[in-house]
Design a protein around this motif. Structure first.
Motif, PDB file in Angstrom:
ATOM      1  N   GLY A 189      -4.249  14.445 -27.802  1.00 47.60           N
ATOM      2  CA  GLY A 189      -4.337  12.989 -27.569  1.00 47.60           C
ATOM      3  C   GLY A 189      -2.971  12.361 -27.509  1.00 47.60           C
ATOM      4  O   GLY A 189      -2.197  12.314 -26.776  1.00 47.60           O
ATOM      5  N   ARG A 190      -2.508  12.093 -28.626  1.00 42.79           N
ATOM      6  CA  ARG A 190      -1.310  11.081 -28.932  1.00 42.79           C
ATOM      7  C   ARG A 190       0.034  11.854 -28.510  1.00 42.79           C
ATOM      8  O   ARG A 190       0.646  10.905 -27.905  1.00 42.79           O
ATOM      9  CB  ARG A 190      -1.471  10.581 -30.368  1.00 42.79           C
ATOM     10  CG  ARG A 190      -2.704   9.382 -30.621  1.00 42.79           C
ATOM     11  CD  ARG A 190      -2.794   9.293 -32.010  1.00 42.79           C
ATOM     12  NE  ARG A 190      -3.554  10.690 -32.607  1.00 42.79           N
ATOM     13  CZ  ARG A 190      -3.993  10.580 -33.860  1.00 42.79           C
ATOM     14  NH1 ARG A 190      -3.660   9.568 -34.840  1.00 42.79           N
ATOM     15  NH2 ARG A 190      -4.353  11.540 -34.292  1.00 42.79           N
TER      16      ARG A 190
ATOM     17  N   ARG B 133     -19.109  16.729 -26.084  1.00 42.74           N
ATOM     18  CA  ARG B 133     -18.478  16.406 -27.287  1.00 42.74           C
ATOM     19  C   ARG B 133     -19.435  15.980 -28.498  1.00 42.74           C
ATOM     20  O   ARG B 133     -20.387  14.963 -27.963  1.00 42.74           O
ATOM     21  CB  ARG B 133     -17.244  15.482 -26.818  1.00 42.74           C
ATOM     22  CG  ARG B 133     -16.204  15.255 -28.000  1.00 42.74           C
ATOM     23  CD  ARG B 133     -15.040  14.547 -27.330  1.00 42.74           C
ATOM     24  NE  ARG B 133     -13.844  14.800 -28.362  1.00 42.74           N
ATOM     25  CZ  ARG B 133     -12.911  14.494 -28.562  1.00 42.74           C
ATOM     26  NH1 ARG B 133     -12.728  13.128 -28.004  1.00 42.74           N
ATOM     27  NH2 ARG B 133     -11.811  14.650 -29.132  1.00 42.74           N
TER      28      ARG B 133
ATOM     29  N   ALA C 113     -13.623   7.600 -21.363  1.00 41.06           N
ATOM     30  CA  ALA C 113     -14.922   7.186 -21.231  1.00 41.06           C
ATOM     31  C   ALA C 113     -15.207   6.385 -20.168  1.00 41.06           C
ATOM     32  O   ALA C 113     -14.574   5.541 -20.053  1.00 41.06           O
ATOM     33  CB  ALA C 113     -15.447   6.896 -22.807  1.00 41.06           C
TER      34      ALA C 113
ATOM     35  N   GLN D 166     -15.286  11.992 -18.378  1.00 37.81           N
ATOM     36  CA  GLN D 166     -16.174  11.856 -19.648  1.00 37.81           C
ATOM     37  C   GLN D 166     -17.069  10.857 -19.209  1.00 37.81           C
ATOM     38  O   GLN D 166     -16.646   9.752 -18.741  1.00 37.81           O
ATOM     39  CB  GLN D 166     -15.211  11.559 -20.752  1.00 37.81           C
ATOM     40  CG  GLN D 166     -16.109  11.704 -22.042  1.00 37.81           C
ATOM     41  CD  GLN D 166     -15.228  11.171 -23.328  1.00 37.81           C
ATOM     42  OE1 GLN D 166     -14.697  10.192 -23.420  1.00 37.81           O
ATOM     43  NE2 GLN D 166     -15.301  12.112 -24.282  1.00 37.81           N
TER      44      GLN D 166
ATOM     45  N   HIS E 133     -20.223  12.528 -23.503  1.00 36.33           N
ATOM     46  CA  HIS E 133     -19.685  11.954 -24.532  1.00 36.33           C
ATOM     47  C   HIS E 133     -20.709  11.699 -25.596  1.00 36.33           C
ATOM     48  O   HIS E 133     -21.166  10.808 -26.025  1.00 36.33           O
ATOM     49  CB  HIS E 133     -19.015  10.828 -24.142  1.00 36.33           C
ATOM     50  CG  HIS E 133     -17.980  10.228 -25.380  1.00 36.33           C
ATOM     51  ND1 HIS E 133     -17.820  10.972 -26.636  1.00 36.33           N
ATOM     52  CD2 HIS E 133     -17.025   9.274 -25.415  1.00 36.33           C
ATOM     53  CE1 HIS E 133     -17.026  10.393 -27.486  1.00 36.33           C
ATOM     54  NE2 HIS E 133     -16.733   9.010 -26.727  1.00 36.33           N
TER      55      HIS E 133
ATOM     56  N   PRO F  37      -9.773  13.160 -23.973  1.00 37.78           N
ATOM     57  CA  PRO F  37     -10.014  11.958 -23.379  1.00 37.78           C
ATOM     58  C   PRO F  37      -9.493  10.774 -24.307  1.00 37.78           C
ATOM     59  O   PRO F  37      -9.629  10.589 -25.456  1.00 37.78           O
ATOM     60  CB  PRO F  37     -11.804  11.912 -23.657  1.00 37.78           C
ATOM     61  CG  PRO F  37     -12.001  12.998 -24.709  1.00 37.78           C
ATOM     62  CD  PRO F  37     -10.994  13.786 -24.597  1.00 37.78           C
ATOM     63  N   MET F  38      -9.097   9.857 -23.587  1.00 35.63           N
ATOM     64  CA  MET F  38      -8.490   8.688 -24.247  1.00 35.63           C
ATOM     65  C   MET F  38      -8.700   7.297 -23.497  1.00 35.63           C
ATOM     66  O   MET F  38      -7.970   7.404 -22.489  1.00 35.63           O
ATOM     67  CB  MET F  38      -6.810   8.684 -24.348  1.00 35.63           C
ATOM     68  CG  MET F  38      -6.534   9.848 -25.660  1.00 35.63           C
ATOM     69  SD  MET F  38      -4.778   9.757 -26.002  1.00 35.63           S
ATOM     70  CE  MET F  38      -4.412  11.125 -24.682  1.00 35.63           C
ATOM     71  N   THR F  39      -9.411   6.516 -24.058  1.00 35.20           N
ATOM     72  CA  THR F  39      -9.416   5.053 -23.365  1.00 35.20           C
ATOM     73  C   THR F  39      -8.183   4.316 -23.122  1.00 35.20           C
ATOM     74  O   THR F  39      -7.443   4.509 -24.269  1.00 35.20           O
ATOM     75  CB  THR F  39     -10.552   4.303 -24.354  1.00 35.20           C
ATOM     76  OG1 THR F  39     -11.909   4.989 -24.019  1.00 35.20           O
ATOM     77  CG2 THR F  39     -10.492   2.957 -23.965  1.00 35.20           C
TER      78      THR F  39
ATOM     79  N   ASN G 252     -18.197  10.129 -31.351  1.00 35.95           N
ATOM     80  CA  ASN G 252     -17.682   8.783 -31.958  1.00 35.95           C
ATOM     81  C   ASN G 252     -18.635   7.655 -31.861  1.00 35.95           C
ATOM     82  O   ASN G 252     -18.169   6.547 -31.263  1.00 35.95           O
ATOM     83  CB  ASN G 252     -16.311   8.398 -30.822  1.00 35.95           C
ATOM     84  CG  ASN G 252     -15.463   9.673 -30.903  1.00 35.95           C
ATOM     85  OD1 ASN G 252     -15.463  10.629 -31.665  1.00 35.95           O
ATOM     86  ND2 ASN G 252     -14.453   9.696 -30.041  1.00 35.95           N
TER      87      ASN G 252
ATOM     88  N   ASN H 201      -4.808  15.773 -34.372  1.00 33.76           N
ATOM     89  CA  ASN H 201      -3.363  15.907 -35.068  1.00 33.76           C
ATOM     90  C   ASN H 201      -2.503  17.423 -34.778  1.00 33.76           C
ATOM     91  O   ASN H 201      -1.752  17.754 -35.693  1.00 33.76           O
ATOM     92  CB  ASN H 201      -3.304  15.732 -36.519  1.00 33.76           C
ATOM     93  CG  ASN H 201      -2.182  14.720 -37.058  1.00 33.76           C
ATOM     94  OD1 ASN H 201      -1.612  14.245 -36.229  1.00 33.76           O
ATOM     95  ND2 ASN H 201      -2.117  14.683 -38.424  1.00 33.76           N
TER      96      ASN H 201
ATOM     97  N   PHE I  56      -3.227  -0.494 -28.684  1.00 36.38           N
ATOM     98  CA  PHE I  56      -3.868   0.368 -29.460  1.00 36.38           C
ATOM     99  C   PHE I  56      -2.827   1.133 -30.224  1.00 36.38           C
ATOM    100  O   PHE I  56      -3.107   1.272 -31.520  1.00 36.38           O
ATOM    101  CB  PHE I  56      -4.659   1.569 -28.674  1.00 36.38           C
ATOM    102  CG  PHE I  56      -5.607   2.327 -29.443  1.00 36.38           C
ATOM    103  CD1 PHE I  56      -6.599   2.137 -29.886  1.00 36.38           C
ATOM    104  CD2 PHE I  56      -4.899   3.718 -29.716  1.00 36.38           C
ATOM    105  CE1 PHE I  56      -7.424   3.097 -30.425  1.00 36.38           C
ATOM    106  CE2 PHE I  56      -5.733   4.356 -30.444  1.00 36.38           C
ATOM    107  CZ  PHE I  56      -6.953   4.065 -31.038  1.00 36.38           C
TER     108      PHE I  56
HETATM  109  C1  LIG Z   1      -6.067   5.668 -27.524  1.00 33.55           C
HETATM  110  C2  LIG Z   1      -7.212   6.490 -27.834  1.00 33.55           C
HETATM  111  C3  LIG Z   1      -8.178   6.216 -27.063  1.00 33.55           C
HETATM  112  C4  LIG Z   1      -9.326   7.136 -27.150  1.00 33.55           C
HETATM  113  N1  LIG Z   1     -10.384   7.158 -26.719  1.00 33.55           N
HETATM  114  C5  LIG Z   1     -11.351   8.225 -26.299  1.00 33.55           C
HETATM  115  C6  LIG Z   1     -12.350   8.389 -25.531  1.00 33.55           C
HETATM  116  O1  LIG Z   1     -12.424   7.411 -24.635  1.00 33.55           O
HETATM  117  N2  LIG Z   1     -13.303   9.260 -25.599  1.00 33.55           N
HETATM  118  C7  LIG Z   1     -13.080  10.173 -26.799  1.00 33.55           C
HETATM  119  O2  LIG Z   1     -14.060  11.048 -26.927  1.00 33.55           O
HETATM  120  N3  LIG Z   1     -12.201  10.160 -27.529  1.00 33.55           N
HETATM  121  C8  LIG Z   1     -11.164   9.262 -27.418  1.00 33.55           C
HETATM  122  N4  LIG Z   1     -10.061   9.166 -28.414  1.00 33.55           N
HETATM  123  C9  LIG Z   1      -9.968  10.196 -29.506  1.00 33.55           C
HETATM  124  C10 LIG Z   1      -9.248  11.486 -28.638  1.00 33.55           C
HETATM  125  O3  LIG Z   1      -9.782  12.196 -27.707  1.00 33.55           O
HETATM  126  C11 LIG Z   1      -8.757  12.426 -29.935  1.00 33.55           C
HETATM  127  O4  LIG Z   1      -9.883  12.989 -30.570  1.00 33.55           O
HETATM  128  C12 LIG Z   1      -8.138  11.862 -30.959  1.00 33.55           C
HETATM  129  O5  LIG Z   1      -7.082  11.072 -30.548  1.00 33.55           O
HETATM  130  C13 LIG Z   1      -7.211  12.845 -32.041  1.00 33.55           C
HETATM  131  O6  LIG Z   1      -6.491  13.621 -31.291  1.00 33.55           O
HETATM  132  P1  LIG Z   1      -5.021  13.614 -31.314  1.00 33.55           P
HETATM  133  O7  LIG Z   1      -4.537  13.572 -32.636  1.00 33.55           O
HETATM  134  O8  LIG Z   1      -4.436  14.634 -30.554  1.00 33.55           O
HETATM  135  O9  LIG Z   1      -4.619  12.312 -30.776  1.00 33.55           O
HETATM  136  C14 LIG Z   1      -9.030   8.271 -28.166  1.00 33.55           C
HETATM  137  C15 LIG Z   1      -8.030   8.380 -28.895  1.00 33.55           C
HETATM  138  C16 LIG Z   1      -7.022   7.552 -28.730  1.00 33.55           C
HETATM  139  C17 LIG Z   1      -5.453   7.626 -29.595  1.00 33.55           C
END
Ligand SMILES: Cc1cc2nc3c(=O)[nH]c(=O)nc-3n(C[C@H](O)[C@H](O)[C@H](O)COP(=O)(O)O)c2cc1C
Length: 367
Positions: A315-316, A224, A58, A100, A167, A24-26, A170, A295, A357
Motif C-alpha cells: 500500500g503506502r 478480503r 473500494a 474492489q 471487500h 486497495p487504497m481509497t 475493515n 508494513n 490522508f
Molecule cells: C490511503 C489508504 C486508503 C486505503 N483504502 C483501502 C480500501 O479502499 N480498501 C481496503 O481494503 N483497504 C484500504 N486500505 C488499507 C490497505 O489496503 C492496506 O491494507 C494498508 O495500507 C496496510 O498496507 P501498507 O502497510 O502496505 O500500506 C487503505 C490504506 C491507505 C493507506
C-alpha cells in the motif's frame, strides 16, 4: 531465494506475472457521483505495469453504501465507461486489474448519504465518535444487496477488469454481517457463528455463479477479511478460522487478509506463539492462495511475508514510490523513495484527498 518475482496461476486460469500486488487504497479522487476522474486514471497508470495486479480503491455497489466523498462507484451502468478506462490504464505490461467492490453499511453518515439513514445488519451504532445509528436491513433489502454485488461484478466484466475483490474487511457491510457486534439479528441472517456467515456464503456463491454465467474469459474472484475486531462482542480469531475454512473450500482465486503489520499478533493472545498471518496460513493449508499485507517496506520484508502467504499486497510504499517493485526485483532497493515532499506531489498524482490522508495517518512518509 526470493519468490516475489515468480508468476502465480490462480484457479480461474489467470496468471499473475509476479507476487507483488498493489493494495486497495481509497484515494477520494472520483467525482461526486462515483465516476472516475482523469487524475485518478493517471494515479493508477503510474502504479501499474510492474506489479502482478492492482486492486482498486473500494467502489460502492449501492448508493446507500457510499462511505465517503470522492469514492469510486459501480452501482450504475453509467460507471462502465469510466471503469473501462480504469481497467485499460491498469492493464499495461501484463498487470491485472481487480476492482474492489464494497458497501459501507453503518460506516458512513446521513450527510454523505444526502439525508438518508445508513443501513446495516442491525440497528447498532459503530463504536466511534459521531457514529449514527443505522437502520436494520429487511430480508428483501439484504437479497437486493447481494443482487447489487452481482450487478457490480457484471459491470466489472463489461468494463474489462480481470477480476473483483469482495471487500469483507475493515468494518464495512460484509464484515458487519459476520460480526457479533453489528449483527444482532435473530432470523436466518444472524444468531450463531454459522448464521452470521450466511450472508457471506450467499454473497460469495452468488458472485462466483454470476462470473460463471457472464465471463467469457478467466475472471478472478477474491475475498478480503479482517481477522479480529476490538469491540466486545466482536470478531475473534476463532471466528475467522471458521470463515477462512469455509471460504477455502470455495472456487475463489485468493483470500486477502487485512493487517496493519504482517508480523502482528492477535490482540487477545498473550502467548504470542505465532503471528495472525501464520495462524491463518496454517488453517488454509494450501487450499487457496493468501495475500499478506501490512508494513512491507523492503524486499526482505516481502520475502518474510511470503513464507506465510503466496502474494504480498503493497500500500503506502507504492504511494511514495510507484516503482518499488522493479527496484526490488532488480536489486536497486537503495533507490526506493520512502518519503515524499510537497513538490513531488504532482509528479506522483497524489491529489488533495490522498495527501490529507497521508498527512493525518502517515506523517512519517512526508518530508
Ligand atoms: C490511503 C489508504 C486508503 C486505503 N483504502 C483501502 C480500501 O479502499 N480498501 C481496503 O481494503 N483497504 C484500504 N486500505 C488499507 C490497505 O489496503 C492496506 O491494507 C494498508 O495500507 C496496510 O498496507 P501498507 O502497510 O502496505 O500500506 C487503505 C490504506 C491507505 C493507506
Amino acid at each position: 531465494m526470493s519468490t516475489l518475482g515468480n508468476p502465480i496461476k490462480l484457479q480461474s486460469g489467470v496468471t499473475l506475472k509476479n507476487r507483488a500486488i498493489m493494495a486497495p487504497m481509497t484515494n477520494m479522487m472520483s467525482f461526486f457521483d462515483g465516476t472516475i476522474t482523469d487524475n485518478e486514471l493517471q494515479y493508477y497508470s503510474l502504479r501499474s505495469g510492474e506489479v502482478g495486479a492492482v486492486i482498486t480503491a473500494a467502489s460502492n455497489v449501492q448508493e446507500i453504501g457510499q462511505g465517503w466523498e470522492g469514492e469510486l462507484g459501480v452501482f450504475d451502468d453509467k460507471h462502465i465507461k469510466g471503469l473501462s478506462k480504469l481497467a485499460s490504464a491498469i492493464k499495461k505490461s501484463g498487470t491485472k486489474a481487480i476492482l474492489q467492490i464494497f458497501h459501507g453499511g453503518r460506516m458512513t453518515n446521513s450527510k454523505i448519504l444526502r439525508g438518508k439513514q445508513p443501513v446495516s445488519a442491525s440497528a447498532v451504532k459503530a463504536e466511534r465518535a459521531d457514529a449514527e445509528e443505522p437502520r436494520s436491513l429487511t430480508d428483501e433489502e439484504i437479497i437486493q444487496v447481494i443482487e447489487d454485488f452481482k450487478s457490480a461484478t457484471i459491470r466489472a466484466i463489461k468494463a474489462g477488469f480481470d477480476g473483483v475483490e469482495l471487500h469483507g474487511a475493515n468494518t464495512y457491510l460484509i464484515q458487519q454481517f459476520f460480526s457479533p457486534h453489528s449483527n444482532r439479528r435473530e432470523d436466518k441472517w444472524g444468531g450463531n457463528l454459522e448464521k452470521r456467515f450466511h450472508f457471506v456464503n450467499q454473497l460469495v456463491d452468488g458472485v462466483i455463479k454470476t462470473v460463471k454465467e457472464n465471463a467469457s474469459e478467466p475472471f478472478i474472484v477474491g475475498y478480503r477479511f479482517s481477522p479480529e475486531e476490538y469491540e466486545n462482542p466482536g470478531i475473534r480469531i476463532d471466528d475467522t478460522l471458521y470463515l477462512v475454512d469455509q471460504l477455502s473450500n470455495k472456487n475463489l482465486d485468493y483470500l486477502h487478509i487485512s493487517l496493519g503489520d504482517y508480523q502482528q499478533y492477535s490482540k487477545f493472545d498473550q502467548t504470542k506463539e505465532q503471528t495472525i498471518l501464520q495462524t491463518i496460513h496454517k488453517k488454509i493449508a494450501g487450499r487457496i492462495p493468501l495475500i499478506s499485507v501490512g508494513n512491507i517496506r523492503t524486499g526482505s520484508d516481502a520475502d518474510n511475508a511470503l513464507k506465510d502467504s503466496e502474494m504480498v499486497a503493497l500500500g503506502r510504499v507504492l504511494l511514495a514510490d510507484p516503482h518499488w517493485t522493479s527496484k526490488v526485483l532488480s536489486n536497486r532497493e537503495d533507490q526506493i523513495r520512502h518519503t515524499v515532499t510537497e513538490e513531488e506531489r504532482d509528479e506522483l498524482h497524489l491529489n488533495t484527498g490522498v495527501w490529507m490522508f497521508m498527512n493525518a495517518m502517515m506523517p512519517e512518509r512526508i518530508k
